[in-house]
Scaffold this active site. Structure first.
Site, PDB file in Angstrom:
ATOM      1  N   CYS A  66       0.829  -1.202   0.000  1.00  0.00           N
ATOM      2  CA  CYS A  66       0.000   0.000   0.000  1.00  0.00           C
ATOM      3  C   CYS A  66       0.868   1.259   0.000  1.00  0.00           C
ATOM      4  O   CYS A  66       1.772   1.395   0.829  1.00  0.00           O
ATOM      5  CB  CYS A  66      -0.913   0.003   1.216  1.00  0.00           C
ATOM      6  SG  CYS A  66      -1.968   1.463   1.324  1.00  0.00           S
ATOM      7  N   CYS A  72      -1.372   5.958   7.021  1.00  0.00           N
ATOM      8  CA  CYS A  72      -2.644   5.409   7.479  1.00  0.00           C
ATOM      9  C   CYS A  72      -2.418   4.516   8.687  1.00  0.00           C
ATOM     10  O   CYS A  72      -1.461   3.750   8.737  1.00  0.00           O
ATOM     11  CB  CYS A  72      -3.302   4.619   6.351  1.00  0.00           C
ATOM     12  SG  CYS A  72      -4.892   3.901   6.793  1.00  0.00           S
ATOM     13  N   CYS A  75      -3.325  -0.375   8.822  1.00  0.00           N
ATOM     14  CA  CYS A  75      -2.589  -1.621   8.557  1.00  0.00           C
ATOM     15  C   CYS A  75      -1.150  -1.549   9.067  1.00  0.00           C
ATOM     16  O   CYS A  75      -0.205  -1.526   8.270  1.00  0.00           O
ATOM     17  CB  CYS A  75      -2.578  -1.923   7.058  1.00  0.00           C
ATOM     18  SG  CYS A  75      -4.190  -2.186   6.339  1.00  0.00           S
ATOM     19  N   CYS A 152      -8.337   0.999  -1.210  1.00  0.00           N
ATOM     20  CA  CYS A 152      -7.897   0.288  -0.007  1.00  0.00           C
ATOM     21  C   CYS A 152      -7.687  -1.179  -0.360  1.00  0.00           C
ATOM     22  O   CYS A 152      -8.603  -1.856  -0.838  1.00  0.00           O
ATOM     23  CB  CYS A 152      -8.929   0.409   1.108  1.00  0.00           C
ATOM     24  SG  CYS A 152      -8.455  -0.504   2.603  1.00  0.00           S
ATOM     25  N   GLN A 248     -19.506  -8.586  11.235  1.00  0.00           N
ATOM     26  CA  GLN A 248     -18.127  -8.932  10.922  1.00  0.00           C
ATOM     27  C   GLN A 248     -17.784  -8.447   9.518  1.00  0.00           C
ATOM     28  O   GLN A 248     -18.533  -8.670   8.570  1.00  0.00           O
ATOM     29  CB  GLN A 248     -17.923 -10.442  11.016  1.00  0.00           C
ATOM     30  CG  GLN A 248     -17.955 -10.991  12.432  1.00  0.00           C
ATOM     31  CD  GLN A 248     -16.785 -10.521  13.284  1.00  0.00           C
ATOM     32  OE1 GLN A 248     -15.797 -10.000  12.769  1.00  0.00           O
ATOM     33  NE2 GLN A 248     -16.879 -10.727  14.583  1.00  0.00           N
ATOM     34  N   PHE A 277     -24.936 -10.285  23.985  1.00  0.00           N
ATOM     35  CA  PHE A 277     -24.377  -9.498  22.877  1.00  0.00           C
ATOM     36  C   PHE A 277     -24.568 -10.264  21.557  1.00  0.00           C
ATOM     37  O   PHE A 277     -23.645 -10.411  20.777  1.00  0.00           O
ATOM     38  CB  PHE A 277     -22.882  -9.208  23.091  1.00  0.00           C
ATOM     39  CG  PHE A 277     -22.531  -8.667  24.451  1.00  0.00           C
ATOM     40  CD1 PHE A 277     -22.699  -7.310  24.729  1.00  0.00           C
ATOM     41  CD2 PHE A 277     -22.033  -9.496  25.439  1.00  0.00           C
ATOM     42  CE1 PHE A 277     -22.362  -6.808  25.983  1.00  0.00           C
ATOM     43  CE2 PHE A 277     -21.701  -8.998  26.697  1.00  0.00           C
ATOM     44  CZ  PHE A 277     -21.869  -7.641  26.973  1.00  0.00           C
ATOM     45  N   ASP A 327     -29.719  -4.576  28.729  1.00  0.00           N
ATOM     46  CA  ASP A 327     -28.321  -4.599  29.151  1.00  0.00           C
ATOM     47  C   ASP A 327     -27.893  -6.009  29.527  1.00  0.00           C
ATOM     48  O   ASP A 327     -28.549  -6.674  30.345  1.00  0.00           O
ATOM     49  CB  ASP A 327     -28.149  -3.660  30.359  1.00  0.00           C
ATOM     50  CG  ASP A 327     -26.739  -3.669  30.891  1.00  0.00           C
ATOM     51  OD1 ASP A 327     -25.840  -3.173  30.204  1.00  0.00           O
ATOM     52  OD2 ASP A 327     -26.535  -4.189  32.006  1.00  0.00           O
ATOM     53  N   ASP A 344     -20.186 -12.486  23.365  1.00  0.00           N
ATOM     54  CA  ASP A 344     -19.379 -11.894  22.293  1.00  0.00           C
ATOM     55  C   ASP A 344     -19.415 -10.382  22.468  1.00  0.00           C
ATOM     56  O   ASP A 344     -20.073  -9.665  21.709  1.00  0.00           O
ATOM     57  CB  ASP A 344     -19.942 -12.305  20.931  1.00  0.00           C
ATOM     58  CG  ASP A 344     -19.090 -11.813  19.769  1.00  0.00           C
ATOM     59  OD1 ASP A 344     -18.001 -11.263  20.014  1.00  0.00           O
ATOM     60  OD2 ASP A 344     -19.529 -11.967  18.612  1.00  0.00           O
ATOM     61  N   CYS A 370     -12.658  -9.853  20.765  1.00  0.00           N
ATOM     62  CA  CYS A 370     -11.903  -9.165  19.713  1.00  0.00           C
ATOM     63  C   CYS A 370     -10.763  -8.348  20.309  1.00  0.00           C
ATOM     64  O   CYS A 370     -10.167  -7.524  19.613  1.00  0.00           O
ATOM     65  CB  CYS A 370     -12.820  -8.282  18.874  1.00  0.00           C
ATOM     66  SG  CYS A 370     -13.677  -7.005  19.811  1.00  0.00           S
TER      67      CYS A 370
END
Length: 415
Positions: A66, A72, A75, A152, A248, A277, A327, A344, A370
């Site tokens: 890139c 940026c 990445c 991108c 995702q 979640f 919640d 999750d 994540c």
């Protein structure tokens, strides 16, 4: 002052770890094994620096494809060979669990990281920002602001085409732009602005009426149909998304993520499962094919509506799914009687929810994370409540970036 620094490893955030005169230096743009020159202050216990030039490349270094990678912030690992990216992420997961979670290495199974099928061109959705000149781009490295982008290399081809169509379309007053595409080629956008003026509203409507997108979201308004539907999975369920709701970005890795989550539930997946979640149902839909019943909890009522539509299309799911808007931490208090819980949470983790689940003594907890450091923090809470970490499974849903997913299985002995 300028200093020559040897990069030892990659740390959370994608920087390289080096030392100088006994101090830690985090170096942006360094690959493991590199000898780089960087400008450092020499003050404090640690500092952040940027590689000015590579004096001696390490074996892990490759040429980043890139042209804006140095500006940026998206990445930070493009200059690191993909096998080394995977090794670094696997090591970071283990390090976080040991250093933050207090879990000794060898006391649980660390499964090999699952690589992405594509190291580039894997994103189906993205969020862009507008710079003061009106150009769309991404958040830049420190001091860069918004970095304009034209192509991108992480975008799948349909997403890149959508971006090329939309970026020249005048959207007065807009600040952020969410792009979403389906595997059938349909697209939708989420236009974000401080105030939805009549002029902006008209231009968003034009996007739909001209057939550039199937639907758009502007604040609380929708134009056309912004709901995108993926192809059916093996159970016949079709996952839905909207550009203003979480989903995702790397859909090619969703089957692997689903498989790991079901594996983490184990035999309990066939029982009564509480899913916190749950979102629009990325993990819920395959779970419904196995479970006796699933209670899904999610704060977004719109996400639950999409999940309900997807579940209702499959006759075998009839009567299995109960959805609750609210919640997760509060509703986890009623977790008694479930065979397992699947959580999750967002990147910030789920400390309060984990404490509540532990108090309800759910026998099995499958945790999809994540962010390895927050998983480690919540692991420490579960360990203190009597749960044992059985295994973890890292998955690289975000090649070239510092992010990755980790699925973990926890059991409470004696329950």
């Amino acid at each position: 002052m300028k200093a020559a620094l040897r990069i030892r490893s990659i740390v959370h955030g994608g920087e390289g770890l080096a030392q100088h005169d006994g101090r830690v230096v985090f170096v942006r743009g360094g690959a493991p094994g590199d000898l780089v020159e960087a400008e450092i202050s020499g003050e404090g216990r640690f500092e952040h620096a940027r590689a000015l030039r590579v004096v001696e490349p390490g074996r892990a270094r490759v040429v980043a494809p890139c042209p804006i990678v140095e500006r940026c912030a998206g990445c930070p690992l493009q200059h690191v060979a993909y096998p080394e990216q995977l090794a670094a992420k696997e090591a970071l997961a283990a390090d976080a669990l040991e250093r933050i979670g207090g879990v000794a290495r060898g006391s649980y199974e660390m499964r090999p990281i699952v690589p992405g099928p594509r190291a580039l061109r894997y994103r189906r959705r993205a969020l862009l920002h507008r710079d003061p000149k009106g150009t769309w781009g991404f958040a830049g490295a420190p001091g860069e602001g918004v970095v304009p982008v034209e192509d991108c290399l992480l975008f799948e081809e349909p997403l890149q085409r959508l971006f090329e169509q939309v970026r020249g379309f005048e959207l007065p007053g807009s600040e952020d732009l969410g792009l979403d595409t389906s595997d059938a080629g349909k697209s939708a956008v989420d236009v974000r602005a401080g105030r939805a003026t009549p002029a902006l509203r008209k231009r968003v409507r034009d996007l739909v009426e001209r057939g550039i997108v199937a639907g758009a979201v502007l604040g609380q308004e929708t134009f056309g149909d912004p709901v995108l539907v993926d192809s059916a999975d093996l159970s016949g369920a079709r996952l839905r998304s909207r550009p203003d709701l979480f989903a995702q970005a790397n859909r090619a890795m969703v089957p692997a993520l689903r498989a790991a989550a079901l594996d983490a539930l184990g035999d309990a997946a066939s029982g009564r499962v509480l899913e916190l979640f749950c979102g629009t149902g990325t993990l819920t839909l395959p779970l419904l094919a196995r479970a006796r019943s699933v209670t899904g909890v999610e704060s977004s009522a719109q996400a639950l509506q999409l999940l309900r539509r997807s579940a209702n299309e499959v006759p075998a799911f009839t009567g299995k799914l109960r959805l609750v808007a609210g919640d997760a931490a509060r509703l986890a208090r009623d977790a008694h009687g479930f065979d397992a819980a699947l959580i999750d949470p967002p990147r910030t983790g789920a400390a309060e929810t984990v404490r509540t689940l532990a108090g309800a003594q759910v026998p099995v907890i499958a945790y999809v994370s994540c962010d390895a450091p927050t998983l480690a923090r919540d692991t420490k809470l579960l360990s203190a409540a009597g749960y044992r970490l059985c295994w973890t499974q890292p998955l690289d849903l975000f090649p070239q970036t510092a992010h990755f997913e980790v699925v973990a299985r926890f059991e409470r002995p004696g329950l």
